[in-house]
Design a protein around this motif. Structure first.
Motif, mmCIF file in Angstrom:
data_model
loop_
_atom_site.group_PDB
_atom_site.id
_atom_site.type_symbol
_atom_site.label_atom_id
_atom_site.label_comp_id
_atom_site.label_asym_id
_atom_site.label_seq_id
_atom_site.Cartn_x
_atom_site.Cartn_y
_atom_site.Cartn_z
ATOM 1 N N LEU A 190 -18.930 18.345 4.054
ATOM 2 C CA LEU A 190 -20.286 17.810 4.233
ATOM 3 C C LEU A 190 -20.819 18.160 5.621
ATOM 4 O O LEU A 190 -21.985 18.544 5.769
ATOM 5 N N SER A 191 -19.972 18.024 6.619
ATOM 6 C CA SER A 191 -20.375 18.376 7.980
ATOM 7 C C SER A 191 -20.710 19.865 8.073
ATOM 8 O O SER A 191 -21.711 20.264 8.682
ATOM 9 N N PHE A 192 -19.866 20.659 7.435
ATOM 10 C CA PHE A 192 -20.083 22.111 7.418
ATOM 11 C C PHE A 192 -21.435 22.441 6.779
ATOM 12 O O PHE A 192 -22.214 23.254 7.308
ATOM 13 N N ILE A 193 -21.728 21.816 5.651
ATOM 14 C CA ILE A 193 -22.987 22.089 4.944
ATOM 15 C C ILE A 193 -24.182 21.607 5.769
ATOM 16 O O ILE A 193 -25.203 22.305 5.870
ATOM 17 N N ASP A 194 -24.053 20.438 6.363
ATOM 18 C CA ASP A 194 -25.146 19.938 7.212
ATOM 19 C C ASP A 194 -25.452 20.930 8.330
ATOM 20 O O ASP A 194 -26.611 21.249 8.598
ATOM 21 N N ASN A 195 -24.401 21.423 8.971
ATOM 22 C CA ASN A 195 -24.583 22.386 10.064
ATOM 23 C C ASN A 195 -25.181 23.703 9.560
ATOM 24 O O ASN A 195 -26.037 24.310 10.207
ATOM 25 N N LEU A 196 -24.702 24.133 8.404
ATOM 26 C CA LEU A 196 -25.184 25.385 7.816
ATOM 27 C C LEU A 196 -26.674 25.297 7.489
ATOM 28 O O LEU A 196 -27.448 26.219 7.765
ATOM 29 N N VAL A 197 -27.082 24.191 6.896
ATOM 30 C CA VAL A 197 -28.490 24.009 6.530
ATOM 31 C C VAL A 197 -29.355 23.907 7.780
ATOM 32 O O VAL A 197 -30.457 24.477 7.842
ATOM 33 N N LEU A 245 -24.411 25.769 -4.832
ATOM 34 C CA LEU A 245 -22.964 25.800 -4.667
ATOM 35 C C LEU A 245 -22.339 26.409 -5.913
ATOM 36 O O LEU A 245 -22.801 26.168 -7.023
ATOM 37 N N LEU A 246 -21.310 27.206 -5.703
ATOM 38 C CA LEU A 246 -20.497 27.706 -6.818
ATOM 39 C C LEU A 246 -19.051 27.376 -6.507
ATOM 40 O O LEU A 246 -18.495 27.859 -5.512
ATOM 41 N N GLY A 247 -18.459 26.543 -7.352
ATOM 42 C CA GLY A 247 -17.077 26.166 -7.135
ATOM 43 C C GLY A 247 -16.217 26.420 -8.351
ATOM 44 O O GLY A 247 -16.676 26.326 -9.492
ATOM 45 N N HIS A 248 -14.967 26.758 -8.074
ATOM 46 C CA HIS A 248 -13.986 26.931 -9.140
ATOM 47 C C HIS A 248 -12.866 25.917 -8.951
ATOM 48 O O HIS A 248 -12.394 25.710 -7.823
ATOM 49 N N SER A 249 -12.464 25.276 -10.037
ATOM 50 C CA SER A 249 -11.344 24.339 -10.004
ATOM 51 C C SER A 249 -11.642 23.202 -9.020
ATOM 52 O O SER A 249 -12.688 22.578 -9.098
ATOM 53 N N ALA A 262 -17.689 20.649 -4.979
ATOM 54 C CA ALA A 262 -19.125 20.934 -5.090
ATOM 55 C C ALA A 262 -19.847 19.776 -5.776
ATOM 56 O O ALA A 262 -20.944 19.378 -5.365
ATOM 57 N N LEU A 263 -19.234 19.248 -6.813
ATOM 58 C CA LEU A 263 -19.851 18.121 -7.540
ATOM 59 C C LEU A 263 -19.925 16.886 -6.642
ATOM 60 O O LEU A 263 -20.911 16.142 -6.681
ATOM 61 N N SER A 264 -18.900 16.666 -5.831
ATOM 62 C CA SER A 264 -18.938 15.531 -4.893
ATOM 63 C C SER A 264 -20.047 15.726 -3.865
ATOM 64 O O SER A 264 -20.747 14.772 -3.515
ATOM 65 N N VAL A 265 -20.204 16.956 -3.392
ATOM 66 C CA VAL A 265 -21.288 17.243 -2.439
ATOM 67 C C VAL A 265 -22.638 16.945 -3.084
ATOM 68 O O VAL A 265 -23.539 16.370 -2.450
ATOM 69 N N ALA A 266 -22.780 17.339 -4.340
ATOM 70 C CA ALA A 266 -24.058 17.096 -5.033
ATOM 71 C C ALA A 266 -24.386 15.601 -5.046
ATOM 72 O O ALA A 266 -25.547 15.218 -4.868
ATOM 73 N N LEU A 267 -23.383 14.773 -5.236
ATOM 74 C CA LEU A 267 -23.620 13.324 -5.259
ATOM 75 C C LEU A 267 -23.886 12.778 -3.860
ATOM 76 O O LEU A 267 -24.643 11.820 -3.694
ATOM 77 N N GLN A 268 -23.268 13.390 -2.857
ATOM 78 C CA GLN A 268 -23.401 12.881 -1.491
ATOM 79 C C GLN A 268 -24.622 13.445 -0.766
ATOM 80 O O GLN A 268 -25.138 12.819 0.159
ATOM 81 N N ARG A 269 -25.046 14.647 -1.141
ATOM 82 C CA ARG A 269 -26.159 15.305 -0.452
ATOM 83 C C ARG A 269 -27.164 15.862 -1.469
ATOM 84 O O ARG A 269 -27.495 17.056 -1.424
ATOM 85 N N PRO A 270 -27.663 15.039 -2.371
ATOM 86 C CA PRO A 270 -28.539 15.584 -3.426
ATOM 87 C C PRO A 270 -29.796 16.256 -2.873
ATOM 88 O O PRO A 270 -30.295 17.219 -3.463
ATOM 89 N N ALA A 271 -30.288 15.761 -1.753
ATOM 90 C CA ALA A 271 -31.519 16.350 -1.211
ATOM 91 C C ALA A 271 -31.290 17.739 -0.635
ATOM 92 O O ALA A 271 -32.233 18.511 -0.471
ATOM 93 N N ARG A 272 -30.053 18.075 -0.354
ATOM 94 C CA ARG A 272 -29.744 19.383 0.232
ATOM 95 C C ARG A 272 -29.720 20.496 -0.821
ATOM 96 O O ARG A 272 -29.927 21.653 -0.504
#
Lengths: 221, 104
Positions: A91-98, A108-112, A118-128
């Protein structure tokens, strides 16, 4: 918190990372950042592509987001401490990246377990996020329990692909993930494949086609 | 001091075989009976992919050397001899680095 995830990157055809649509790749257990990244010719050239490497090193070329124990019927039981630590770093990485790139859209594209992250990020950062492609991942129950808003994922697009013979994340968990994402308001494209837990060129081709359609549907820039 | 000055091919082979045995390879066979032609996996020494990863980590520890992720991820080795050759090649400087700390 600073980001400590190693990355591998590809510039968009426009040449300008800032403002370009951004595709973030999250590999699965026992893989490394190059696993999905090495297939970048498959991804729409309008995307800037970044592959993040999971923080827990298992050995050369092998990293994980979290450890887990297999069960016969209930799917994998995860190491909560590792999952929480890795999610915080991601999450910190994505915040910094954005912040740094201000992408027109972030997918996001995630495998396994990269898809599970990725799905957890979607729930935690839906606005991103504009959308998320999940291949053989699953939503974690504890993350769903934290999702208080009934339409948390409204306006987001999801691609969910799952192996019919998946021995790691059973098909039933793929169905449950699909249904939960839809119940939370997202638009879902779901497809099943005659595979196990792996990610194949056919799956990536479908994901790539879906991502291109997403960019065409919502013009960027 | 570089790795090359202290570990020759014979010593590398010994280290690899010891690491394979430590991680369950060979089902109790003595090191002398393990040949370069033996398969590492289920049809030979019985080393799983996870155990092989542990073997590589063990070798990193012993050699003070970190294998490059891409080199290992893209490698293919089926036999003991191929693994010895692979490790020797990487350690000679074309797929790894000398480190004193983890890379992740």
């Amino acid at each position: 918190m600073t980001s400590v995830l190693l990355t591998q990157e590809r510039a968009p055809e426009s040449g300008a990372d800032r403002g370009a649509p951004l595709l973030l790749l999250l590999h699965g257990w026992g893989m490394y950042r190059g696993h999905l990244f090495d297939l970048t010719t498959s991804y729409d050239p309008r995307f800037a592509v970044v592959a993040a490497q999971a923080p827990v090193r298992m050995g050369p070329g092998a990293y994980r987001w979290f450890d887990f124990t297999r069960t016969l019927d209930a799917g994998p039981i995860i190491n909560d401490q590792e999952e929480e630590s890795s999610l915080a770093k991601l999450l910190s990485f994505i915040d910094n990246l954005v912040e740094a790139r201000d992408p027109s859209q972030l997918y996001l594209l995630g495998h396994s377990q990269g898809a599970t992250m990725a799905l957890s990020v979607a729930l935690q950062r839906p606005a991103r996020l504009a959308g998320c492609a999940n291949v053989n991942g699953r939503l974690l129950g504890k993350r769903v329990a934290e999702a208080e808003a009934p339409n948390l994922l409204e306006g987001m697009s999801f691609y969910c692909g799952h192996g019919l013979h998946n021995p790691i994340v059973p098909l039933a968990l793929g169905h449950r993930t699909r249904d939960l994402v839809a119940e939370l308001g997202a638009s879902v494209t779901y497809r099943e494949y005659d595979i196990g837990h792996e990610i194949t060129p056919a799956v990536l081709s479908d994901v790539s086609t879906w991502l291109t359609a997403e960019l065409d549907r919502v013009p960027h820039g | 001091m570089s790795y090359r000055s202290v570990v020759d091919t014979h010593e590398m082979r010994h280290l690899v075989i010891q690491a394979l045995i430590e991680h369950g390879g060979g089902g109790g066979e003595p090191a002398e009976r393990i040949t370069d032609e033996m398969f590492i996996g289920a049809s030979g020494l019985g080393i799983s992919s996870l155990a092989l990863l542990q073997v590589l980590v063990r070798l990193e520890e012993q050699l003070g050397f970190t294998f490059e992720d891409a080199a290992v991820a893209n490698a293919s080795f089926a036999t003991v001899g191929e693994l010895v050759g692979f490790v020797s090649k990487l350690a000679r400087g074309s797929g790894g680095s000398h480190t004193s700390e983890g890379s992740a």
